[in-house]
Design a protein around this motif. Structure first.
Motif, short mmCIF file in Angstrom:
data_model
loop_
_atom_site.label_atom_id
_atom_site.label_comp_id
_atom_site.label_asym_id
_atom_site.label_seq_id
_atom_site.Cartn_x
_atom_site.Cartn_y
_atom_site.Cartn_z
N GLU A 27 0.71 -1.17 0.03
CA GLU A 27 0.07 0.24 0.04
C GLU A 27 1.08 1.35 -0.01
O GLU A 27 1.79 1.39 0.75
CB GLU A 27 -0.90 -0.12 1.20
CG GLU A 27 -1.75 1.24 1.44
CD GLU A 27 -2.67 1.18 2.69
OE1 GLU A 27 -2.99 2.16 3.04
OE2 GLU A 27 -2.87 0.16 3.11
N GLN A 29 1.80 4.78 1.05
CA GLN A 29 1.40 5.31 2.41
C GLN A 29 2.35 6.72 2.29
O GLN A 29 3.31 6.83 1.59
CB GLN A 29 2.13 4.63 3.48
CG GLN A 29 1.52 3.28 3.69
CD GLN A 29 2.07 2.56 4.76
OE1 GLN A 29 2.88 2.91 5.68
NE2 GLN A 29 1.65 1.32 4.81
N SER A 30 2.02 7.75 3.05
CA SER A 30 2.68 9.03 3.11
C SER A 30 3.71 8.78 4.14
O SER A 30 3.77 8.30 5.06
CB SER A 30 1.62 10.19 3.99
OG SER A 30 0.65 10.36 2.93
N LEU A 35 5.81 10.03 -0.62
CA LEU A 35 4.98 8.75 -0.61
C LEU A 35 6.00 7.69 -0.61
O LEU A 35 6.99 7.69 -1.21
CB LEU A 35 4.08 8.68 -1.85
CG LEU A 35 2.98 9.69 -2.08
CD1 LEU A 35 2.03 9.54 -3.27
CD2 LEU A 35 1.91 9.39 -0.70
#
Length: 96
Positions: A27, A29-30, A35
């Motif tokens: 996934e 993600q920040s 990112l």
């Protein structure tokens, strides 16, 4: 189990691609202002990488390939970067 496209899907053991290889889902993600993705431990083990190691992300017709940078690749990448910086004008002229 029914064969699909030359392979038999393996259910209950995660995702599998058409080459009967495990497919890992990650996934986005920040991470601060950027990112990133968290690479599962099983993948890190297969790549033989850990924190601080460098990876190469190479575009392919089907997506991207992730490869560990070894000492030879690192030297080649450093040389290529240096050549591109030092001979920028020459390379641009050759490209035209």
């Amino acid at each position: 189990m029914r064969e699909i496209g030359g392979f038999v899907p393996k259910l209950g053991a995660g995702l599998w691609n058409c080459y009967n290889q495990s497919v890992e889902k990650v996934e986005v993600q920040s991470v601060g202002d950027a990112l990133g993705v968290i690479i599962p431990p099983e993948v890190l083990e297969k790549l033989q990488v850990g924190a601080g190691d460098e990876l190469i992300l190479t575009p392919t017709p089907r997506g991207f390939q992730l490869t560990k940078v070894d000492a030879v690749s690192k030297r080649q990448l450093d040389d290529l970067t240096r050549i591109m910086q030092e001979d920028h004008e020459l390379l641009r002229a050759l490209a035209d």
